[in-house]
Design a protein around this motif. Sequence first.
Motif: not given
Length: 177
Positions: A31-37, A139-143
């Motif tokens: 999943r992506r961070d919910f702020d991004e959703v 979904y992001s560089p830390d994932r």
Amino acid sequence: MIRISPVRADNDSALDFIEHIYTESFPPDERRDFDEVVRLLRENDDFAIALLSDEEHPIGFISYWSWSDFTYMEHFAIDSRCRGAGYGAAAMTALLEQLGKPAVLEVEKPEDDLSRRRIAFYQRLGFVLSTRPYTQPPYSPDRHSLELYLMSYGAIDLDHVFDAVVTRIHSRVYGVE
């Protein structure tokens, strides 16, 4: 009876419910961070979230990307307190009918009982499993990226259009060129 309601970026009560189910149902790499959703919901016309309700009680959600030729189902979850009551099948069937076009989604490889049950659930709804290698970008560089499979529904020959479908999902959903 299942009700499918579009969610707007300013619908705080629906988004609070969805965020809870989203973070409970999907590990960080899925999943992506919910702020991004919420940002996508506000800024990207291709992206939508449907709140699933039984009467007035929210029971789950489906987030998806709708294009002219197919829909990519990104996340689908039913509240853990409501699972096993047939809501998932009813909701997905109703949304597929409402959208009226082919659909594609990602599933984990059938390496354990839970992943095999998920694949069987979608197959009962008419989805077809492709075992061609597919990597979900992070979904992001830390994932982390994930090795998954794609499933398709409706009038789409996924084996024939696999590369084009993957390219679209990777570029529009994950931002990978």
